[in-house]
Design an enzyme around this catalytic site. Structure first.
Site, PDB file in Angstrom:
ATOM      1  N   ASP A  24      -6.861  -5.241   7.054  1.00 59.86           N
ATOM      2  CA  ASP A  24      -7.193  -4.074   6.415  1.00 59.86           C
ATOM      3  C   ASP A  24      -7.471  -2.828   7.563  1.00 59.86           C
ATOM      4  OD1 ASP A  24      -7.207  -4.932   4.082  1.00 59.86           O
ATOM      5  OD2 ASP A  24      -9.335  -5.650   3.994  1.00 59.86           O
TER       6      ASP A  24
ATOM      7  N   LYS B 179       0.646  -1.118  -0.093  1.00 62.03           N
ATOM      8  CA  LYS B 179       0.042   0.000   0.038  1.00 62.03           C
ATOM      9  C   LYS B 179       0.954   1.316   0.020  1.00 62.03           C
ATOM     10  CE  LYS B 179      -4.041  -2.112   2.051  1.00 62.03           C
ATOM     11  NZ  LYS B 179      -4.895  -2.085   3.237  1.00 62.03           N
TER      12      LYS B 179
ATOM     13  N   SER C 101       2.328  -5.926   3.727  1.00 61.58           N
ATOM     14  CA  SER C 101       1.814  -6.810   4.782  1.00 61.58           C
ATOM     15  C   SER C 101       1.902  -8.439   4.404  1.00 61.58           C
ATOM     16  CB  SER C 101       0.515  -6.474   5.156  1.00 61.58           C
ATOM     17  OG  SER C 101       0.338  -5.353   5.599  1.00 61.58           O
ATOM     18  N   ALA C 102       2.354  -9.230   4.961  1.00 59.50           N
ATOM     19  CA  ALA C 102       2.458 -10.678   4.515  1.00 59.50           C
ATOM     20  C   ALA C 102       1.343 -11.176   4.499  1.00 59.50           C
ATOM     21  CB  ALA C 102       3.374 -11.415   5.693  1.00 59.50           C
ATOM     22  N   PHE C 103       1.338 -12.206   3.247  1.00 60.40           N
ATOM     23  CA  PHE C 103       0.138 -12.837   3.039  1.00 60.40           C
ATOM     24  C   PHE C 103      -0.119 -13.901   3.777  1.00 60.40           C
ATOM     25  CE2 PHE C 103      -0.889 -10.319  -0.752  1.00 60.40           C
ATOM     26  CZ  PHE C 103      -1.688 -10.909  -1.433  1.00 60.40           C
ATOM     27  N   LEU C 104      -1.494 -14.299   4.139  1.00 58.70           N
ATOM     28  CA  LEU C 104      -1.818 -15.277   4.855  1.00 58.70           C
ATOM     29  C   LEU C 104      -1.818 -16.508   3.876  1.00 58.70           C
ATOM     30  CD1 LEU C 104      -4.759 -13.855   6.964  1.00 58.70           C
ATOM     31  CD2 LEU C 104      -2.477 -14.250   7.661  1.00 58.70           C
TER      32      LEU C 104
ATOM     33  N   GLU D 188     -12.549 -11.505   9.494  1.00 60.46           N
ATOM     34  CA  GLU D 188     -12.296 -13.139   8.813  1.00 60.46           C
ATOM     35  C   GLU D 188     -11.747 -13.939   9.964  1.00 60.46           C
ATOM     36  OE1 GLU D 188     -10.120 -13.350   5.377  1.00 60.46           O
ATOM     37  OE2 GLU D 188     -10.935 -11.562   4.327  1.00 60.46           O
TER      38      GLU D 188
ATOM     39  N   ASP E 174     -13.780   1.699   9.852  1.00 61.78           N
ATOM     40  CA  ASP E 174     -13.960   0.810   8.574  1.00 61.78           C
ATOM     41  C   ASP E 174     -14.112  -0.638   8.780  1.00 61.78           C
ATOM     42  OD1 ASP E 174     -14.510   0.976   5.933  1.00 61.78           O
ATOM     43  OD2 ASP E 174     -12.625   0.591   5.348  1.00 61.78           O
TER      44      ASP E 174
END
Length: 542
Positions: A431, A238, A342-345, A416, A411
């Site tokens: 987020d 981002k 940000s690291a992906f899951l 999740e 927001d």
């Protein structure tokens, strides 16, 4: 015959004009980018910044054009220990993590493979297939463009930090308290070269399908990209859109606010300090948008939205039918652009996740209100609905509300969870980029789950009480923790001080609930919290 010659001449003139336009608008900017000297050697984007002495000067005043400033100056980084944390005899952060509350065994205890998110061998087989498929596609892409590559095919390394991060996720959190993997992962995301760049799935879904009737922030404004590194790990990038000292205008609705890269970084550090461990590891980085995005992407649409600004900066934007404009672009300086990673899951094929609407979701309209905003007894209804009536889900939602109140994030429309861990599984705090927008305002409505339900985990309350003490003051440990990041200062001083003010508001809300309903009804006990009480309660003040 004269008419035929005239037609040929017109055709030649037209072809010449087209060739000239192509040379001027396409080839010449590329030649300029190649000839322009690099500001910093690749692989070490912050070398020049680390040597700058003294504290950073105040950020420049806000400018209407989001591309006017694209990275801030960093202070010299503090000395760190092997675990990546600042060291020193007076370190409040080290003292905090040494406190009994951060060392008590967690409940429920991890008993076996069923408590881990992934089966190790199955995950490694899956990732090897992904690497092999990427190698095939990369080879085909090179052949289609008649390009030769001397780079050897990628190989999956089981010891890679992103693989170990995925394998370490369990029902207690995204990582363990003392895991060395997180520090290694942050280091790798900060330094490893990129091998591909692409739009995120959200951007692709909006591409060609933007709905002008929806009051949401269009894709062109909250641009984000997926970057893949040389170890095959992935991160969500981002870019910087605002200066540190810029506040969200008070007339802005929460759903049209910018997404801030520094908010993502600060949210990870705050989540770790609160001992939630529900935010994926996030780090700041200076990205060379030419070498690390444009030259490695295979997405033709992404390639087409790069341009050179009048200030000779390389810029790009998200492509959406009614937002495909250069004023929504982000720009390097001329190539370097500050952003969060940000690291992906783990893939949904390996670890399915459930996306659940937040019971305290906002209306996302100009005038509408949800029931919780007008009904003070709304929580009584929520408590009667599955799964809030029989699990820790409601307490986890209240944890999330406390976290969002501290950051100022309005927001949180969904949350999740990993389906493997069932109804009692932890909520993933994804987020967080719309946090830390206004340090001068505390949005009390974010705390509605706590104030309406008057319930809180004892573990959460004990951590909040500890962080309110002078020896472990929240603003101090956050300031120290954020010094670890390459983009320090991540937050301005007013934002850090706002954390202390909001923490007191949370504790006052809990105190009011206890006075009204009694501690036994408000504070939810658990086996893990009892050990912490025995060893650390004497050091806390109510």
């Amino acid at each position: 015959m004269p008419g035929l010659r005239r037609d040929r001449l017109l055709t030649l003139l037209l072809l010449g004009a087209l060739l000239s336009a192509d040379l001027y608008f396409h080839l010449w900017p590329q030649v300029q980018r190649q000839l322009r000297p690099r500001e910093r050697p690749p692989g070490c984007p912050c070398a020049g910044r680390a040597a700058s002495p003294g504290p950073a000067p105040a950020a420049a005043p806000s400018a209407p054009h989001p591309a006017a400033h694209n990275f801030s100056r960093a202070r010299p980084r503090a000395e760190q220990d092997a675990g990546g944390r600042r060291r020193g005899p007076g370190s409040k952060l080290r003292a905090l993590f040494a406190h009994p509350l951060y060392n008590v065994p967690e409940e429920p205890p991890l008993l076996g493979p069923e408590d881990s998110l992934l089966a190790s061998q199955e995950a490694l087989r899956y990732y090897r297939r992904k690497v092999a498929r990427w190698n095939r596609r990369h080879k085909m892409y090179k052949e289609q463009l008649n390009l030769t590559s001397l780079d050897p095919p990628l190989q999956l390394r089981p010891e890679a930090s992103w693989v170990q991060f995925h394998l370490g996720i369990n029902r207690q959190g995204l990582y363990s308290r003392s895991s060395p993997v997180v520090s290694k992962l942050l280091h790798d995301m900060r330094h490893f070269p990129t091998i591909s760049a692409d739009y995120s799935q959200d951007e692709k879904a909006l591409l060609g399908a933007c709905d002008c009737t929806q009051i949401v922030k269009p894709s062109g404004v909250h641009l984000k990209l997926v970057l893949r590194f040389s170890d095959f790990g992935k991160a969500m990038f981002k870019p910087m859109r605002q200066q540190r000292d810029e506040e969200t205008p008070e007339d802005f609705f929460y759903f049209i606010d910018f997404q801030r890269h520094n908010a993502e970084i600060a949210a990870f550090h705050l989540d770790r300090i609160l001992d939630f461990r529900r935010v994926p590891p996030t780090v700041g980085r200076l990205v060379n948008v030419t070498k690390e995005i444009l030259e490695v992407t295979k997405n033709e649409i992404l390639q087409s939205v790069f341009f050179v600004s009048p200030a000779s900066n390389v810029c790009f934007f998200a492509k959406c039918p009614y937002m495909c404009k250069t004023e929504y672009a982000v720009c390097g300086n001329p190539h370097l652009l500050e952003g969060s990673l940000s690291a992906f899951l783990p893939s949904l094929n390996l670890a399915p996740r459930l996306s659940v609407p937040n019971p305290w979701i906002r209306s996302y309209s100009l005038a509408g209100k949800e029931e919780w905003e007008v009904n003070p007894l709304y929580c009584d209804t929520v408590k009667q609905i599955y799964p809030h009536n029989s699990s820790n889900r409601l307490l986890n939602i209240i944890d999330m509300a406390i976290f969002d109140f501290l950051t100022g994030n309005m927001d949180r429309h969904h949350y999740e969870m990993f389906t493997k861990f069932g109804d009692d599984g932890f909520l993933i705090h994804l987020d967080n980029a719309r946090g830390f927008g206004r340090h001068s305002h505390d949005e009390l409505s974010i705390l509605s789950p706590l104030s309406q339900c008057c319930r809180i985990k004892r573990k959460t309350l004990l951590h909040l009480q500890l962080l309110a003490q002078a020896d472990y003051r929240l603003s101090d440990v956050m300031r120290e923790s954020l010094l670890e990041d390459q983009l320090t200062p991540v937050l301005t001083e007013p934002h850090l001080l706002a954390l202390d003010r909001r923490l007191q508001t949370i504790l006052q809300t809990v105190e009011g609930c206890i006075e009204a309903h009694g501690e036994q009804s408000v504070v939810a006990n658990g086996p893990a919290e009892r050990s912490a009480l025995d060893s650390g309660q004497a050091r806390l003040t109510s």
